[in-house]
Design a protein around this motif. Sequence first.
Motif, PDB file in Angstrom:
ATOM      1  N   PHE A  19      -1.538   9.144 -14.500  1.00  0.00           N
ATOM      2  CA  PHE A  19      -1.125   8.546 -13.237  1.00  0.00           C
ATOM      3  C   PHE A  19      -0.735   7.091 -13.456  1.00  0.00           C
ATOM      4  CE2 PHE A  19      -2.319  11.764 -10.145  1.00  0.00           C
ATOM      5  CZ  PHE A  19      -3.195  12.554 -10.864  1.00  0.00           C
ATOM      6  N   THR A  20       0.286   6.656 -12.744  1.00  0.00           N
ATOM      7  CA  THR A  20       0.696   5.259 -12.745  1.00  0.00           C
ATOM      8  C   THR A  20       1.025   4.845 -11.317  1.00  0.00           C
ATOM      9  OG1 THR A  20       1.674   5.513 -14.948  1.00  0.00           O
ATOM     10  CG2 THR A  20       2.296   3.570 -13.696  1.00  0.00           C
ATOM     11  N   PRO A  21       0.193   3.996 -10.683  1.00  0.00           N
ATOM     12  CA  PRO A  21      -1.048   3.416 -11.182  1.00  0.00           C
ATOM     13  C   PRO A  21      -2.224   4.368 -10.986  1.00  0.00           C
ATOM     14  CG  PRO A  21      -0.619   2.595  -8.989  1.00  0.00           C
ATOM     15  CD  PRO A  21       0.551   3.471  -9.339  1.00  0.00           C
ATOM     16  N   THR A  22      -3.376   4.007 -11.549  1.00  0.00           N
ATOM     17  CA  THR A  22      -4.588   4.806 -11.392  1.00  0.00           C
ATOM     18  C   THR A  22      -5.448   4.313 -10.238  1.00  0.00           C
ATOM     19  OG1 THR A  22      -5.684   3.427 -13.057  1.00  0.00           O
ATOM     20  CG2 THR A  22      -4.691   5.482 -13.816  1.00  0.00           C
ATOM     21  N   VAL A  23      -5.138   3.146  -9.703  1.00  0.00           N
ATOM     22  CA  VAL A  23      -5.834   2.601  -8.533  1.00  0.00           C
ATOM     23  C   VAL A  23      -4.778   2.228  -7.499  1.00  0.00           C
ATOM     24  CG1 VAL A  23      -7.347   0.786  -7.663  1.00  0.00           C
ATOM     25  CG2 VAL A  23      -7.715   1.705  -9.956  1.00  0.00           C
ATOM     26  N   LEU A  24      -4.959   2.679  -6.251  1.00  0.00           N
ATOM     27  CA  LEU A  24      -3.997   2.401  -5.194  1.00  0.00           C
ATOM     28  C   LEU A  24      -4.564   1.331  -4.268  1.00  0.00           C
ATOM     29  CD1 LEU A  24      -3.354   5.351  -6.249  1.00  0.00           C
ATOM     30  CD2 LEU A  24      -2.256   5.711  -4.049  1.00  0.00           C
TER      31      LEU A  24
ATOM     32  N   SER B 235       2.652  -3.320   4.209  1.00  0.00           N
ATOM     33  CA  SER B 235       3.157  -1.956   4.217  1.00  0.00           C
ATOM     34  C   SER B 235       2.034  -1.015   4.602  1.00  0.00           C
ATOM     35  CB  SER B 235       3.705  -1.575   2.834  1.00  0.00           C
ATOM     36  OG  SER B 235       4.084  -0.212   2.797  1.00  0.00           O
ATOM     37  N   LEU B 236       2.404   0.083   5.246  1.00  0.00           N
ATOM     38  CA  LEU B 236       1.425   1.110   5.598  1.00  0.00           C
ATOM     39  C   LEU B 236       1.464   2.267   4.599  1.00  0.00           C
ATOM     40  CD1 LEU B 236       1.835   1.238   9.488  1.00  0.00           C
ATOM     41  CD2 LEU B 236       0.189  -0.058   8.131  1.00  0.00           C
ATOM     42  N   ASN B 237       2.188   2.071   3.491  1.00  0.00           N
ATOM     43  CA  ASN B 237       2.340   3.144   2.514  1.00  0.00           C
ATOM     44  C   ASN B 237       2.118   2.629   1.101  1.00  0.00           C
ATOM     45  OD1 ASN B 237       3.630   5.414   4.305  1.00  0.00           O
ATOM     46  ND2 ASN B 237       4.802   3.561   4.755  1.00  0.00           N
ATOM     47  N   THR B 238       1.643   3.502   0.247  1.00  0.00           N
ATOM     48  CA  THR B 238       1.535   3.222  -1.176  1.00  0.00           C
ATOM     49  C   THR B 238       1.779   4.527  -1.922  1.00  0.00           C
ATOM     50  OG1 THR B 238       0.156   2.226  -2.908  1.00  0.00           O
ATOM     51  CG2 THR B 238      -0.963   3.614  -1.299  1.00  0.00           C
ATOM     52  N   GLN B 239       1.847   4.479  -3.236  1.00  0.00           N
ATOM     53  CA  GLN B 239       2.139   5.695  -3.982  1.00  0.00           C
ATOM     54  C   GLN B 239       1.677   5.591  -5.420  1.00  0.00           C
ATOM     55  OE1 GLN B 239       6.485   5.533  -3.506  1.00  0.00           O
ATOM     56  NE2 GLN B 239       6.677   5.160  -5.711  1.00  0.00           N
TER      57      GLN B 239
ATOM     58  N   ASP C  92      -7.527   9.383   8.479  1.00  0.00           N
ATOM     59  CA  ASP C  92      -7.021   8.009   8.394  1.00  0.00           C
ATOM     60  C   ASP C  92      -5.739   7.911   7.572  1.00  0.00           C
ATOM     61  OD1 ASP C  92      -9.300   7.414   9.787  1.00  0.00           O
ATOM     62  OD2 ASP C  92     -10.293   6.353   8.151  1.00  0.00           O
ATOM     63  N   LEU C  93      -5.584   8.801   6.589  1.00  0.00           N
ATOM     64  CA  LEU C  93      -4.452   8.731   5.675  1.00  0.00           C
ATOM     65  C   LEU C  93      -3.697  10.052   5.665  1.00  0.00           C
ATOM     66  CD1 LEU C  93      -6.141   7.037   2.561  1.00  0.00           C
ATOM     67  CD2 LEU C  93      -4.812   5.912   4.350  1.00  0.00           C
ATOM     68  N   LEU C  94      -2.386   9.958   5.436  1.00  0.00           N
ATOM     69  CA  LEU C  94      -1.539  11.119   5.216  1.00  0.00           C
ATOM     70  C   LEU C  94      -1.074  11.122   3.767  1.00  0.00           C
ATOM     71  CD1 LEU C  94       0.752  11.053   8.391  1.00  0.00           C
ATOM     72  CD2 LEU C  94      -1.131  12.629   7.930  1.00  0.00           C
TER      73      LEU C  94
ATOM     74  N   VAL D 275       1.022   7.982  -0.066  1.00  0.00           N
ATOM     75  CA  VAL D 275      -0.123   7.892   0.840  1.00  0.00           C
ATOM     76  C   VAL D 275       0.245   6.951   1.974  1.00  0.00           C
ATOM     77  CG1 VAL D 275      -2.540   7.241   1.069  1.00  0.00           C
ATOM     78  CG2 VAL D 275      -1.744   8.296  -1.050  1.00  0.00           C
ATOM     79  N   GLY D 276       0.042   7.398   3.217  1.00  0.00           N
ATOM     80  CA  GLY D 276       0.368   6.587   4.379  1.00  0.00           C
ATOM     81  C   GLY D 276      -0.847   6.354   5.251  1.00  0.00           C
ATOM     82  N   LEU D 277      -0.985   5.147   5.770  1.00  0.00           N
ATOM     83  CA  LEU D 277      -2.126   4.763   6.598  1.00  0.00           C
ATOM     84  C   LEU D 277      -1.841   5.067   8.068  1.00  0.00           C
ATOM     85  CD1 LEU D 277      -4.913   3.321   6.773  1.00  0.00           C
ATOM     86  CD2 LEU D 277      -3.632   1.174   7.102  1.00  0.00           C
ATOM     87  N   ARG D 278      -2.794   5.759   8.718  1.00  0.00           N
ATOM     88  CA  ARG D 278      -2.680   6.064  10.136  1.00  0.00           C
ATOM     89  C   ARG D 278      -3.664   5.260  10.979  1.00  0.00           C
ATOM     90  NH1 ARG D 278      -3.211  12.434  10.807  1.00  0.00           N
ATOM     91  NH2 ARG D 278      -2.793  11.812  12.953  1.00  0.00           N
ATOM     92  N   LYS D 279      -4.677   4.687  10.337  1.00  0.00           N
ATOM     93  CA  LYS D 279      -5.748   3.994  11.051  1.00  0.00           C
ATOM     94  C   LYS D 279      -5.438   2.505  11.165  1.00  0.00           C
ATOM     95  CE  LYS D 279     -10.679   2.932  10.582  1.00  0.00           C
ATOM     96  NZ  LYS D 279     -11.899   3.154   9.771  1.00  0.00           N
ATOM     97  N   LYS D 280      -5.729   1.918  12.323  1.00  0.00           N
ATOM     98  CA  LYS D 280      -5.570   0.479  12.479  1.00  0.00           C
ATOM     99  C   LYS D 280      -6.624  -0.230  11.635  1.00  0.00           C
ATOM    100  CE  LYS D 280      -5.475  -3.200  15.945  1.00  0.00           C
ATOM    101  NZ  LYS D 280      -5.603  -3.519  17.394  1.00  0.00           N
TER     102      LYS D 280
END
Length: 238
Positions: free
Chosen positions: A24-29, A36-40, A74-76, A94-99
């Motif tokens: 995996f790249t990266p191994t920590v998100l 941003s409300l998204n990471t990958q 909380d996440l999608l 990964v997308g954040l749904r929680k405030k």
Amino acid sequence: MRRGARALLVLALGALAGAQGFGFTPTVLNLDPTRSLNTQTTMLNTTRVASKFTVSVKAWRVEGGRMVLSDTRDLLVNPAEFILPGGASQVVRVGLRKKPGAAEVAYRLLVQQVPYGTSVPQTTVAADGIDVRLDLPTTFSLPVYVAPPGAAARMSFDAQRQGDDLILRLENAGTRHETFNAFQAARGDTRVDLASLAVLGGASVTLTLPGLGARSGDLTLSFLNADAKPARVTVRVP
């Protein structure tokens, strides 16, 4: 929520990144919700065989010193299921749904291998004279940190002798995790390599340092912190 119930995560990133030809790249998100409300992350298959995976996200905390994973909305994640051909890669979003609040929140991204053709490794064990074939699918577990600006770790360290050993307590009274990668403890002419770990805000962990109680002088801790920068801490030993 009880102090210390936020989470303690033991990281084994080296083993994780290379297990069974997957990485995996990266191994920590890390996710800053003000930007941003998204990471990958990108999953790599360095084998020649296609494999199938399912993806889910869990909230994680510690209760009674044990890691507890629980369902969360909380996440999608996208995709939730995919086939990864040999030599190929797959982006997992990964997308954040929680405030977000004022303190960091932590999750686990679970990528689990499921049977697909001959891609699931097997082993044979003997039980009462009978050979049994067992499927051994792999589950990868990556930390996901959602940290607002201003969240910060606030670590304290305490070392006590216990015979020839030292008992080291790490406590984080802050609102962001601290990471201890390439973690080493040294006292006198003795050095101990420790497993990488992260301590979240409000959590604590106790470690046994074998042999260091019989040495003299202060205890020196060296590690790479959550910002991947070298850090060094000196702890007085009574």
